[in-house]
Design a protein around this motif. Structure first.
Motif, PDB file in Angstrom:
ATOM      1  N   VAL A 107       0.834  -1.206   0.000  1.00 33.46           N
ATOM      2  CA  VAL A 107       0.000   0.000   0.000  1.00 33.46           C
ATOM      3  C   VAL A 107       0.864   1.249   0.000  1.00 33.46           C
ATOM      4  CG1 VAL A 107      -1.658   1.340   1.358  1.00 33.46           C
ATOM      5  CG2 VAL A 107      -1.972  -1.123   1.076  1.00 33.46           C
ATOM      6  N   ARG A 108       1.882   1.259   0.831  1.00 29.84           N
ATOM      7  CA  ARG A 108       2.764   2.430   0.880  1.00 29.84           C
ATOM      8  C   ARG A 108       3.420   2.674  -0.476  1.00 29.84           C
ATOM      9  NH1 ARG A 108       7.970   3.297   1.221  1.00 29.84           N
ATOM     10  NH2 ARG A 108       8.386   1.070   1.392  1.00 29.84           N
ATOM     11  N   GLY A 109       3.899   1.623  -1.113  1.00 25.45           N
ATOM     12  CA  GLY A 109       4.508   1.766  -2.426  1.00 25.45           C
ATOM     13  C   GLY A 109       3.516   2.248  -3.469  1.00 25.45           C
ATOM     14  N   GLY A 110       2.270   1.758  -3.372  1.00 24.38           N
ATOM     15  CA  GLY A 110       1.243   2.207  -4.304  1.00 24.38           C
ATOM     16  C   GLY A 110       0.922   3.676  -4.146  1.00 24.38           C
ATOM     17  N   ILE A 111       0.856   4.148  -2.907  1.00 24.54           N
ATOM     18  CA  ILE A 111       0.579   5.566  -2.664  1.00 24.54           C
ATOM     19  C   ILE A 111       1.726   6.435  -3.164  1.00 24.54           C
ATOM     20  CG2 ILE A 111       0.237   7.309  -0.858  1.00 24.54           C
ATOM     21  CD1 ILE A 111      -1.200   5.186   0.774  1.00 24.54           C
ATOM     22  N   GLU A 112       2.942   5.996  -2.931  1.00 25.71           N
ATOM     23  CA  GLU A 112       4.096   6.767  -3.392  1.00 25.71           C
ATOM     24  C   GLU A 112       4.181   6.827  -4.910  1.00 25.71           C
ATOM     25  OE1 GLU A 112       7.501   5.043  -1.552  1.00 25.71           O
ATOM     26  OE2 GLU A 112       7.231   6.133   0.333  1.00 25.71           O
ATOM     27  N   ALA A 113       3.546   5.873  -5.602  1.00 17.57           N
ATOM     28  CA  ALA A 113       3.565   5.867  -7.065  1.00 17.57           C
ATOM     29  C   ALA A 113       2.630   6.907  -7.669  1.00 17.57           C
ATOM     30  CB  ALA A 113       3.195   4.478  -7.582  1.00 17.57           C
ATOM     31  N   VAL A 114       1.699   7.432  -6.863  1.00 17.68           N
ATOM     32  CA  VAL A 114       0.789   8.473  -7.358  1.00 17.68           C
ATOM     33  C   VAL A 114       1.558   9.784  -7.472  1.00 17.68           C
ATOM     34  CG1 VAL A 114      -1.337   9.757  -6.898  1.00 17.68           C
ATOM     35  CG2 VAL A 114      -1.187   7.337  -6.286  1.00 17.68           C
ATOM     36  N   PRO A 115       1.562  10.420  -8.642  1.00 19.88           N
ATOM     37  CA  PRO A 115       2.339  11.664  -8.821  1.00 19.88           C
ATOM     38  C   PRO A 115       1.928  12.740  -7.818  1.00 19.88           C
ATOM     39  CG  PRO A 115       1.576  10.825 -10.937  1.00 19.88           C
ATOM     40  CD  PRO A 115       0.889  10.007  -9.881  1.00 19.88           C
ATOM     41  N   MET A 116       2.911  13.386  -7.207  1.00 18.90           N
ATOM     42  CA  MET A 116       2.631  14.433  -6.242  1.00 18.90           C
ATOM     43  C   MET A 116       1.927  15.618  -6.886  1.00 18.90           C
ATOM     44  SD  MET A 116       2.619  15.234  -3.116  1.00 18.90           S
ATOM     45  CE  MET A 116       3.619  13.872  -2.500  1.00 18.90           C
ATOM     46  N   THR A 117       2.210  15.859  -8.165  1.00 20.73           N
ATOM     47  CA  THR A 117       1.536  16.972  -8.855  1.00 20.73           C
ATOM     48  C   THR A 117       0.030  16.747  -8.910  1.00 20.73           C
ATOM     49  OG1 THR A 117       1.996  15.844 -10.954  1.00 20.73           O
ATOM     50  CG2 THR A 117       3.536  17.564 -10.244  1.00 20.73           C
ATOM     51  N   LEU A 118      -0.371  15.509  -9.083  1.00 28.19           N
ATOM     52  CA  LEU A 118      -1.797  15.184  -9.116  1.00 28.19           C
ATOM     53  C   LEU A 118      -2.435  15.415  -7.753  1.00 28.19           C
ATOM     54  CD1 LEU A 118      -3.947  14.092 -11.053  1.00 28.19           C
ATOM     55  CD2 LEU A 118      -3.391  11.785 -10.242  1.00 28.19           C
ATOM     56  N   ARG A 119      -1.715  15.111  -6.710  1.00 22.63           N
ATOM     57  CA  ARG A 119      -2.244  15.317  -5.367  1.00 22.63           C
ATOM     58  C   ARG A 119      -2.342  16.810  -5.042  1.00 22.63           C
ATOM     59  NH1 ARG A 119      -0.406  11.589  -0.666  1.00 22.63           N
ATOM     60  NH2 ARG A 119      -2.449  12.389  -0.034  1.00 22.63           N
ATOM     61  N   ARG A 120      -1.353  17.565  -5.479  1.00 24.03           N
ATOM     62  CA  ARG A 120      -1.412  19.018  -5.259  1.00 24.03           C
ATOM     63  C   ARG A 120      -2.585  19.630  -6.012  1.00 24.03           C
ATOM     64  NH1 ARG A 120       4.414  18.933  -6.308  1.00 24.03           N
ATOM     65  NH2 ARG A 120       5.556  18.888  -4.333  1.00 24.03           N
ATOM     66  N   ALA A 121      -2.839  19.120  -7.207  1.00 21.75           N
ATOM     67  CA  ALA A 121      -3.959  19.631  -7.999  1.00 21.75           C
ATOM     68  C   ALA A 121      -5.289  19.360  -7.308  1.00 21.75           C
ATOM     69  CB  ALA A 121      -3.942  19.004  -9.391  1.00 21.75           C
ATOM     70  N   SER A 122      -5.413  18.170  -6.725  1.00 15.82           N
ATOM     71  CA  SER A 122      -6.661  17.836  -6.035  1.00 15.82           C
ATOM     72  C   SER A 122      -6.865  18.701  -4.806  1.00 15.82           C
ATOM     73  CB  SER A 122      -6.670  16.356  -5.645  1.00 15.82           C
ATOM     74  OG  SER A 122      -5.662  16.075  -4.684  1.00 15.82           O
ATOM     75  N   ARG A 123      -5.779  18.985  -4.111  1.00 13.54           N
ATOM     76  CA  ARG A 123      -5.905  19.836  -2.924  1.00 13.54           C
ATOM     77  C   ARG A 123      -6.196  21.278  -3.318  1.00 13.54           C
ATOM     78  NH1 ARG A 123      -4.130  17.007   1.575  1.00 13.54           N
ATOM     79  NH2 ARG A 123      -5.193  18.651   2.737  1.00 13.54           N
ATOM     80  N   SER A 124      -5.644  21.715  -4.462  1.00 16.85           N
ATOM     81  CA  SER A 124      -5.910  23.083  -4.923  1.00 16.85           C
ATOM     82  C   SER A 124      -7.363  23.271  -5.343  1.00 16.85           C
ATOM     83  CB  SER A 124      -4.982  23.437  -6.089  1.00 16.85           C
ATOM     84  OG  SER A 124      -5.298  22.660  -7.229  1.00 16.85           O
ATOM     85  N   LEU A 125      -8.030  22.152  -5.665  1.00 17.56           N
ATOM     86  CA  LEU A 125      -9.451  22.217  -6.018  1.00 17.56           C
ATOM     87  C   LEU A 125     -10.343  22.241  -4.785  1.00 17.56           C
ATOM     88  CD1 LEU A 125      -9.546  19.712  -9.020  1.00 17.56           C
ATOM     89  CD2 LEU A 125      -9.677  22.208  -9.110  1.00 17.56           C
TER      90      LEU A 125
END
Length: 217
Positions: A107-125
């Motif tokens: 699970v940890r490896g799977g989460i780390e594979a998600v691009p950080m830019t995508l996570r920042r975009a979701s938080r900016s929304l």
């Protein structure tokens, strides 16, 4: 014509052992996956320093051979704590923690594979952390983690053969009992292997189907 003393009741005995193997595997993988997701998220969020105590505990379950874990846990809960738990309960507890220890890293490896830019975009929304995890991170991480999780589930199914040491009569133990009585090891081991194949093949194929389907989306 095959000359064997194997009877219909013996096949039924093996089938009951296979049923026990399936039961222990499903129970352990289900609860182990739930705990693994929780532990994996905690490890990712807290980082290597703050999650060190949890990491040490999980490393214990990953490092010590499963056979030793089963024997020590059965002896400790029964002799020291005198809880009087059945061998089946002990087997499920140990296999659940064993599964969760490996699943947490998946699970940890799977989460780390998600691009950080995508996570920042979701938080900016305006998404909250929970919404980001539920709608963005976990769906993408699942695609990355699925092959490893399928391998883990199949590995737990095969490792469940070790629960005989805590008096659980699963498939391999049932086979050993019949070998002792009938003295036909080759035939019985072939049948045992066929049972394991019939249990694991659909799971592996279904996992491959999901992986192929998701890769084409």
């Amino acid at each position: 014509m095959l000359d064997t003393a194997l009877s219909a009741n013996d096949f039924l005995f093996l089938a009951k052992g296979a049923g026990m193997t399936i039961f222990v595997t499903i129970l352990s993988v289900f609860f182990g996956t739930i705990l693994g997701i929780i532990f994996g998220v905690i490890r990712y969020q807290l980082g290597p320093y703050w999650s060190a105590p949890l990491m040490i505990v999980l490393d214990v379950f990953r490092s010590i051979p499963l056979l030793i874990q089963l024997v020590l846990t059965y002896a400790f809960l029964g002799t020291v704590l005198r809880l009087g738990l059945s061998g089946l309960t002990v087997a499920c507890i140990v296999l659940t923690m064993y599964t969760s220890a490996y699943c947490a890293e998946i699970v940890r490896g799977g989460i780390e594979a998600v691009p950080m830019t995508l996570r920042r975009a979701s938080r900016s929304l305006g998404m909250t952390w929970a919404q980001d995890m539920r709608n963005i991170v976990l769906p993408l991480a699942t695609r990355v983690a699925l092959p490893s999780w399928i391998g883990l589930a199949l590995g737990v199914m095969k490792d469940s053969a070790l629960v005989y040491v805590v008096q659980v009569t699963e498939l391999l133990k049932s086979t050993q009992i019949l070998i002792t009585r009938l003295q036909e090891p080759l035939l019985l081991l072939m049948i045992c292997g066929a049972f394991y194949f019939l249990i694991s093949f659909p799971v592996a194929r279904f996992g491959g189907y999901l992986e192929k389907r998701w890769s084409n989306d």
